[in-house]
Design a protein around this motif. Sequence first.
Motif, PDB file in Angstrom:
ATOM      1  N   ILE A 203       0.915  -1.506  -0.172  1.00  0.00           N
ATOM      2  CA  ILE A 203       0.216   0.003  -0.103  1.00  0.00           C
ATOM      3  C   ILE A 203       0.848   1.506   0.506  1.00  0.00           C
ATOM      4  CG2 ILE A 203      -1.795   1.230   1.173  1.00  0.00           C
ATOM      5  CD1 ILE A 203      -2.465  -1.283   0.261  1.00  0.00           C
ATOM      6  N   GLN A 204       1.831   1.326   1.158  1.00  0.00           N
ATOM      7  CA  GLN A 204       2.888   2.654   0.739  1.00  0.00           C
ATOM      8  C   GLN A 204       3.136   2.334  -0.364  1.00  0.00           C
ATOM      9  OE1 GLN A 204       5.178   1.455   4.389  1.00  0.00           O
ATOM     10  NE2 GLN A 204       3.645   1.740   5.689  1.00  0.00           N
ATOM     11  N   PHE A 205       3.970   1.519  -0.989  1.00  0.00           N
ATOM     12  CA  PHE A 205       4.753   1.125  -2.897  1.00  0.00           C
ATOM     13  C   PHE A 205       4.309   2.680  -3.311  1.00  0.00           C
ATOM     14  CE2 PHE A 205       5.778   0.365  -6.210  1.00  0.00           C
ATOM     15  CZ  PHE A 205       7.127  -0.068  -6.766  1.00  0.00           C
ATOM     16  N   LEU A 206       2.762   1.718  -3.732  1.00  0.00           N
ATOM     17  CA  LEU A 206       1.795   1.978  -4.148  1.00  0.00           C
ATOM     18  C   LEU A 206       0.947   3.624  -4.192  1.00  0.00           C
ATOM     19  CD1 LEU A 206      -0.416  -0.811  -4.891  1.00  0.00           C
ATOM     20  CD2 LEU A 206       1.315  -0.147  -6.142  1.00  0.00           C
ATOM     21  N   THR A 207       1.165   4.215  -3.304  1.00  0.00           N
ATOM     22  CA  THR A 207       1.159   5.045  -2.615  1.00  0.00           C
ATOM     23  C   THR A 207       2.450   6.094  -3.300  1.00  0.00           C
ATOM     24  OG1 THR A 207      -0.128   4.800  -0.702  1.00  0.00           O
ATOM     25  CG2 THR A 207       0.654   7.095  -0.736  1.00  0.00           C
TER      26      THR A 207
ATOM     27  N   GLU B 132       5.184   7.600 -13.256  1.00  0.00           N
ATOM     28  CA  GLU B 132       5.736   6.224 -12.160  1.00  0.00           C
ATOM     29  C   GLU B 132       4.395   5.564 -12.150  1.00  0.00           C
ATOM     30  OE1 GLU B 132       8.312   7.124 -11.352  1.00  0.00           O
ATOM     31  OE2 GLU B 132       9.086   5.770 -10.489  1.00  0.00           O
ATOM     32  N   PHE B 133       2.713   5.763 -12.412  1.00  0.00           N
ATOM     33  CA  PHE B 133       2.443   3.629 -12.622  1.00  0.00           C
ATOM     34  C   PHE B 133       2.617   3.477 -13.893  1.00  0.00           C
ATOM     35  CE2 PHE B 133      -0.316   5.488  -8.757  1.00  0.00           C
ATOM     36  CZ  PHE B 133      -0.485   3.817  -8.387  1.00  0.00           C
ATOM     37  N   ILE B 134       2.739   4.365 -15.231  1.00  0.00           N
ATOM     38  CA  ILE B 134       2.700   3.765 -16.587  1.00  0.00           C
ATOM     39  C   ILE B 134       4.325   3.281 -16.292  1.00  0.00           C
ATOM     40  CG2 ILE B 134       3.362   4.540 -18.645  1.00  0.00           C
ATOM     41  CD1 ILE B 134       0.892   6.261 -19.080  1.00  0.00           C
ATOM     42  N   LEU B 135       5.580   4.265 -15.881  1.00  0.00           N
ATOM     43  CA  LEU B 135       7.280   3.272 -15.466  1.00  0.00           C
ATOM     44  C   LEU B 135       6.843   2.400 -14.890  1.00  0.00           C
ATOM     45  CD1 LEU B 135       9.279   4.942 -16.490  1.00  0.00           C
ATOM     46  CD2 LEU B 135       9.793   5.218 -14.388  1.00  0.00           C
ATOM     47  N   LEU B 136       5.437   2.436 -13.681  1.00  0.00           N
ATOM     48  CA  LEU B 136       5.640   0.357 -12.995  1.00  0.00           C
ATOM     49  C   LEU B 136       5.004  -0.474 -13.959  1.00  0.00           C
ATOM     50  CD1 LEU B 136       5.806  -0.497  -9.930  1.00  0.00           C
ATOM     51  CD2 LEU B 136       3.455  -0.148  -9.634  1.00  0.00           C
TER      52      LEU B 136
ATOM     53  N   VAL C 128      10.234   3.203  -8.587  1.00  0.00           N
ATOM     54  CA  VAL C 128       9.899   1.842  -9.697  1.00  0.00           C
ATOM     55  C   VAL C 128      11.518   2.033  -9.067  1.00  0.00           C
ATOM     56  CG1 VAL C 128      10.552   1.395 -12.219  1.00  0.00           C
ATOM     57  CG2 VAL C 128       7.958   2.343 -10.944  1.00  0.00           C
ATOM     58  N   GLY C 129      12.566   2.504  -9.540  1.00  0.00           N
ATOM     59  CA  GLY C 129      14.059   2.683  -9.732  1.00  0.00           C
ATOM     60  C   GLY C 129      14.099   1.608  -8.153  1.00  0.00           C
ATOM     61  N   GLU C 130      13.772   2.229  -7.156  1.00  0.00           N
ATOM     62  CA  GLU C 130      13.838   1.072  -5.838  1.00  0.00           C
ATOM     63  C   GLU C 130      13.783  -0.564  -6.267  1.00  0.00           C
ATOM     64  OE1 GLU C 130      11.524   2.079  -2.191  1.00  0.00           O
ATOM     65  OE2 GLU C 130      11.732   4.298  -3.328  1.00  0.00           O
ATOM     66  N   LEU C 131      12.602  -0.735  -7.258  1.00  0.00           N
ATOM     67  CA  LEU C 131      11.861  -2.007  -7.496  1.00  0.00           C
ATOM     68  C   LEU C 131      12.674  -2.794  -8.372  1.00  0.00           C
ATOM     69  CD1 LEU C 131       9.348  -3.706  -7.743  1.00  0.00           C
ATOM     70  CD2 LEU C 131       9.357  -2.553  -9.846  1.00  0.00           C
ATOM     71  N   LEU C 132      13.894  -1.867  -9.300  1.00  0.00           N
ATOM     72  CA  LEU C 132      14.694  -1.649  -9.743  1.00  0.00           C
ATOM     73  C   LEU C 132      16.041  -2.763  -9.440  1.00  0.00           C
ATOM     74  CD1 LEU C 132      14.147   0.434 -13.111  1.00  0.00           C
ATOM     75  CD2 LEU C 132      13.409  -1.943 -12.973  1.00  0.00           C
ATOM     76  N   ILE C 133      15.976  -2.252  -8.023  1.00  0.00           N
ATOM     77  CA  ILE C 133      17.586  -2.415  -7.733  1.00  0.00           C
ATOM     78  C   ILE C 133      17.286  -3.488  -6.626  1.00  0.00           C
ATOM     79  CG2 ILE C 133      18.802  -1.613  -5.424  1.00  0.00           C
ATOM     80  CD1 ILE C 133      18.525   1.595  -6.911  1.00  0.00           C
TER      81      ILE C 133
END
Length: 293
Positions: free
Chosen positions: A55-59, A71-75, A201-206
């Motif tokens: 929930i926090q991530f999507l927020t 950023e949602f499209i990037l995700l 999204v950068g955090e997710l990639l890392i």
Amino acid sequence: MATDFTEETAADAVIESFGPDTDPRLREILTSLVRHLHAFAREVELTIPEWEYAIQFLTRVGQRCDDERQEFILLSDVLGMSMLTETISNRKFGVATESTVLGPFHVVESPVRSLGDNIDLVGTGTPCVITGRVVSVDGSRIPGATIDVWQANDQGFYDVQQPDVQPRANGRGLFTADANGEFWFRTVVPSYYPIPTDGPVGELLIATGRHAFRPAHIHFIVNAPGHRPLTTHMFVAGSKYIESDTVFAVKKSLVADFEEVTDPALAEEWKVGKVPFSHADFEIIMQPEGHGQ
Ligand code: BEZ
Ligand code: FE
């Protein structure tokens, strides 16, 4: 009396709560979404801290969106969802040119340019000539198609990312194919580049050990009378990351050879100031409206 909410009945309880006037397509989509979401939570045994983190991530993804950035499209891009939706919506039939993602940098109206114009307004990088033709699936030429192109420069930046460095509309042009369906323009060979990584999204990639790069490419939107619009790329063969595009947008049929030209006569004919330069050719095959559906 209604039955208790259990792991087994949870999805049905939600689906049965939809009222009779719910739009049929919305019902179909939400029914499937709820079933898959519930199955996913059961499969991974989702914990409450993990649910809170999501929930926090999507927020934070939402908070990173503004008029310039989505950023949602990037995700969606890095999860392969954009390419999957694109591929479902534009199934390839026969010889037609394949589509690929639009991306976030088609943000300004491309300036109208004449065939042969140079879309590189800076003069660094390897000069390049793109030639091509727009044809229908039966091979017949389509006169008057519009070809909207945009690309990063030789350093891997779009004009809108460097408003103080690049002139506005650098690397962009709206061309009209001639009576024979042919087009050509001059540019520079684009570079590979990273998608924006300074958000969630950068955090997710890392966190997943992934790089952020896209291979070098030129974007195209082609519109031709009586044919389905086409959004696609021309990828530079041999570019770094061609085998591992972080948004999964490479299709082999869209990879083009950018060949070195050393013939001064061709440099003269194509108004390129010097040799060597690069040349690539792109035959764009459009699907007639209603074809293959
Ligand atoms: C692009 O090619 O411009 C792009 C596509 C998806 C995500 C980021 C950039
Ligand atoms: Fe791009």
